[in-house]
Scaffold this motif. Sequence first.
Motif, mmCIF file in Angstrom:
data_model
loop_
_atom_site.group_PDB
_atom_site.id
_atom_site.type_symbol
_atom_site.label_atom_id
_atom_site.label_comp_id
_atom_site.label_asym_id
_atom_site.label_seq_id
_atom_site.Cartn_x
_atom_site.Cartn_y
_atom_site.Cartn_z
ATOM 1 N N THR A 157 -25.102 84.216 15.961
ATOM 2 C CA THR A 157 -24.397 85.314 15.311
ATOM 3 C C THR A 157 -23.309 84.719 14.432
ATOM 4 O O THR A 157 -22.517 83.901 14.887
ATOM 5 C CB THR A 157 -23.783 86.280 16.348
ATOM 6 N N TYR A 158 -23.288 85.148 13.186
ATOM 7 C CA TYR A 158 -22.315 84.665 12.212
ATOM 8 C C TYR A 158 -21.319 85.789 11.920
ATOM 9 O O TYR A 158 -21.721 86.878 11.503
ATOM 10 C CB TYR A 158 -23.015 84.231 10.928
ATOM 11 N N ILE A 159 -20.057 85.517 12.146
ATOM 12 C CA ILE A 159 -19.021 86.529 11.946
ATOM 13 C C ILE A 159 -18.119 86.084 10.803
ATOM 14 O O ILE A 159 -17.571 84.979 10.819
ATOM 15 C CB ILE A 159 -18.208 86.756 13.228
ATOM 16 N N SER A 160 -17.981 86.960 9.808
ATOM 17 C CA SER A 160 -17.144 86.674 8.642
ATOM 18 C C SER A 160 -15.788 87.344 8.789
ATOM 19 O O SER A 160 -15.704 88.509 9.188
ATOM 20 C CB SER A 160 -17.824 87.161 7.360
ATOM 21 N N PHE A 161 -14.740 86.602 8.463
ATOM 22 C CA PHE A 161 -13.373 87.098 8.566
ATOM 23 C C PHE A 161 -12.685 87.019 7.210
ATOM 24 O O PHE A 161 -12.870 86.052 6.462
ATOM 25 C CB PHE A 161 -12.552 86.249 9.544
ATOM 26 N N GLU A 162 -11.856 88.004 6.945
ATOM 27 C CA GLU A 162 -10.898 87.899 5.857
ATOM 28 C C GLU A 162 -9.680 87.186 6.428
ATOM 29 O O GLU A 162 -9.152 87.598 7.463
ATOM 30 C CB GLU A 162 -10.514 89.280 5.349
ATOM 31 N N VAL A 163 -9.246 86.112 5.791
ATOM 32 C CA VAL A 163 -8.106 85.337 6.280
ATOM 33 C C VAL A 163 -6.831 85.903 5.672
ATOM 34 O O VAL A 163 -6.614 85.825 4.462
ATOM 35 C CB VAL A 163 -8.256 83.846 5.921
ATOM 36 N N ASN A 164 -5.988 86.502 6.519
ATOM 37 C CA ASN A 164 -4.744 87.107 6.049
ATOM 38 C C ASN A 164 -3.561 86.154 6.089
ATOM 39 O O ASN A 164 -2.650 86.255 5.267
ATOM 40 C CB ASN A 164 -4.417 88.351 6.886
ATOM 41 N N ASP A 165 -3.578 85.220 7.064
ATOM 42 C CA ASP A 165 -2.461 84.290 7.199
ATOM 43 C C ASP A 165 -2.927 83.081 7.995
ATOM 44 O O ASP A 165 -3.545 83.227 9.052
ATOM 45 C CB ASP A 165 -1.288 84.974 7.911
ATOM 46 N N VAL A 166 -2.654 81.885 7.486
ATOM 47 C CA VAL A 166 -2.952 80.662 8.231
ATOM 48 C C VAL A 166 -1.718 80.315 9.051
ATOM 49 O O VAL A 166 -0.668 79.973 8.504
ATOM 50 C CB VAL A 166 -3.322 79.507 7.282
ATOM 51 N N VAL A 167 -1.840 80.438 10.362
ATOM 52 C CA VAL A 167 -0.710 80.235 11.264
ATOM 53 C C VAL A 167 -0.457 78.742 11.490
ATOM 54 O O VAL A 167 0.692 78.296 11.505
ATOM 55 C CB VAL A 167 -0.956 80.951 12.607
ATOM 56 N N ARG A 168 -1.539 77.975 11.676
ATOM 57 C CA ARG A 168 -1.438 76.514 11.815
ATOM 58 C C ARG A 168 -2.652 75.892 11.140
ATOM 59 O O ARG A 168 -3.729 76.477 11.103
ATOM 60 C CB ARG A 168 -1.399 76.083 13.287
ATOM 61 N N GLY A 169 -2.471 74.675 10.635
ATOM 62 C CA GLY A 169 -3.563 73.980 9.989
ATOM 63 C C GLY A 169 -3.590 74.242 8.493
ATOM 64 O O GLY A 169 -2.696 74.895 7.944
ATOM 65 N N LYS A 170 -4.641 73.750 7.855
ATOM 66 C CA LYS A 170 -4.786 73.911 6.414
ATOM 67 C C LYS A 170 -6.115 74.581 6.102
ATOM 68 O O LYS A 170 -7.166 74.151 6.580
ATOM 69 C CB LYS A 170 -4.708 72.549 5.715
ATOM 70 N N TYR A 171 -6.054 75.640 5.306
ATOM 71 C CA TYR A 171 -7.262 76.353 4.894
ATOM 72 C C TYR A 171 -6.917 77.155 3.656
ATOM 73 O O TYR A 171 -6.015 77.996 3.688
ATOM 74 C CB TYR A 171 -7.753 77.278 6.015
ATOM 75 N N ALA A 172 -7.622 76.916 2.561
ATOM 76 C CA ALA A 172 -7.243 77.500 1.279
ATOM 77 C C ALA A 172 -8.078 78.705 0.860
ATOM 78 O O ALA A 172 -7.732 79.398 -0.096
ATOM 79 C CB ALA A 172 -7.329 76.435 0.187
ATOM 80 N N GLN A 173 -9.170 78.985 1.578
ATOM 81 C CA GLN A 173 -10.054 80.072 1.167
ATOM 82 C C GLN A 173 -9.607 81.414 1.751
ATOM 83 O O GLN A 173 -8.876 81.471 2.740
ATOM 84 C CB GLN A 173 -11.483 79.757 1.585
ATOM 85 N N ASP A 174 -10.104 82.488 1.143
ATOM 86 C CA ASP A 174 -9.728 83.843 1.574
ATOM 87 C C ASP A 174 -10.588 84.356 2.711
ATOM 88 O O ASP A 174 -10.232 85.347 3.360
ATOM 89 C CB ASP A 174 -9.831 84.819 0.398
ATOM 90 N N THR A 175 -11.728 83.735 2.950
ATOM 91 C CA THR A 175 -12.634 84.159 4.023
ATOM 92 C C THR A 175 -13.118 82.937 4.797
ATOM 93 O O THR A 175 -13.064 81.803 4.304
ATOM 94 C CB THR A 175 -13.855 84.925 3.479
ATOM 95 N N ILE A 176 -13.608 83.196 6.001
ATOM 96 C CA ILE A 176 -14.203 82.140 6.811
ATOM 97 C C ILE A 176 -15.319 82.753 7.636
ATOM 98 O O ILE A 176 -15.227 83.916 8.060
ATOM 99 C CB ILE A 176 -13.155 81.462 7.726
ATOM 100 N N GLU A 177 -16.396 81.991 7.861
ATOM 101 C CA GLU A 177 -17.504 82.445 8.692
ATOM 102 C C GLU A 177 -17.607 81.529 9.905
ATOM 103 O O GLU A 177 -17.664 80.306 9.769
ATOM 104 C CB GLU A 177 -18.818 82.419 7.909
ATOM 105 N N LEU A 178 -17.622 82.122 11.097
ATOM 106 C CA LEU A 178 -17.720 81.370 12.343
ATOM 107 C C LEU A 178 -19.044 81.667 13.022
ATOM 108 O O LEU A 178 -19.497 82.820 13.045
ATOM 109 C CB LEU A 178 -16.562 81.727 13.277
ATOM 110 N N ARG A 179 -19.660 80.638 13.594
ATOM 111 C CA ARG A 179 -20.969 80.781 14.223
ATOM 112 C C ARG A 179 -20.864 80.752 15.745
ATOM 113 O O ARG A 179 -20.249 79.859 16.325
ATOM 114 C CB ARG A 179 -21.899 79.654 13.772
ATOM 115 N N TYR A 180 -21.470 81.757 16.385
ATOM 116 C CA TYR A 180 -21.527 81.861 17.842
ATOM 117 C C TYR A 180 -22.985 81.738 18.293
ATOM 118 O O TYR A 180 -23.884 82.304 17.656
ATOM 119 C CB TYR A 180 -21.008 83.213 18.329
ATOM 120 N N LEU A 181 -23.225 81.030 19.380
ATOM 121 C CA LEU A 181 -24.558 81.004 19.960
ATOM 122 C C LEU A 181 -24.821 82.346 20.629
ATOM 123 O O LEU A 181 -23.990 82.848 21.389
ATOM 124 C CB LEU A 181 -24.678 79.883 20.989
#
Length: 200
Positions: A63-87
């Motif tokens: 299952t692939y879940i797409s998120f709109e990134v509103n705020d990067v709390v820690r780390g570095k990430y420059a894109q507005d969205t991210i997709e995470l994969r779950y088994l």
Amino acid sequence: MNTLRSTIATAVMACALALPALNVSASSVAQKSINDLATTSDMIFEGQVVGIRSEAVGKKVYTYISFEVNDVVRGKYAQDTIELRYLGGTANGATMRVGDMKLPSYGERGIYFVEKLGGNTVHPLRGWGQGHFIVKQGSNGDKIYNSLGKAITEIDTGKQANISSAVKINNHTAAGVEFDTGAKQVMDLGSFKDAIRGLK
């Protein structure tokens, strides 16, 4: 991928090769401290679920879940969205379930501790449910809850993970995250993010 997660993944994959529908009822992860979650996650972000899709890859389902990134709390990430994969998930008539794994739902707002950017793990969040927090709007601003909907009241940075046994059932709560189902004073989102940013 750590040894525990490798063991779980190996068992899941082996079963998946033999069965078109799989229900893995027992999943366990070691309890982490909130300090460990914050300092070992590649990226922590505030976001909202904007898309969910499942895909069968051979005998496995993801299952692939797409998120709109509103705020990067820690780390570095420059894109507005991210997709995470779950088994797990359902696709092409095949269903795979992995224990008590709780996936974010469509429209959900939350704070997500990503274990490894670009990684292909069983669960993309550090500590599984321990790295998954939900944001709900209250009468006086946004409040923070764990992935099971329990109100977070404070962050105790001095509390260590319970390691009295090698494996702990995943209760979706890291050591140092204090909660109360009947809490009247729920931790606000801003204070939670400030606490996470300050962990070392």
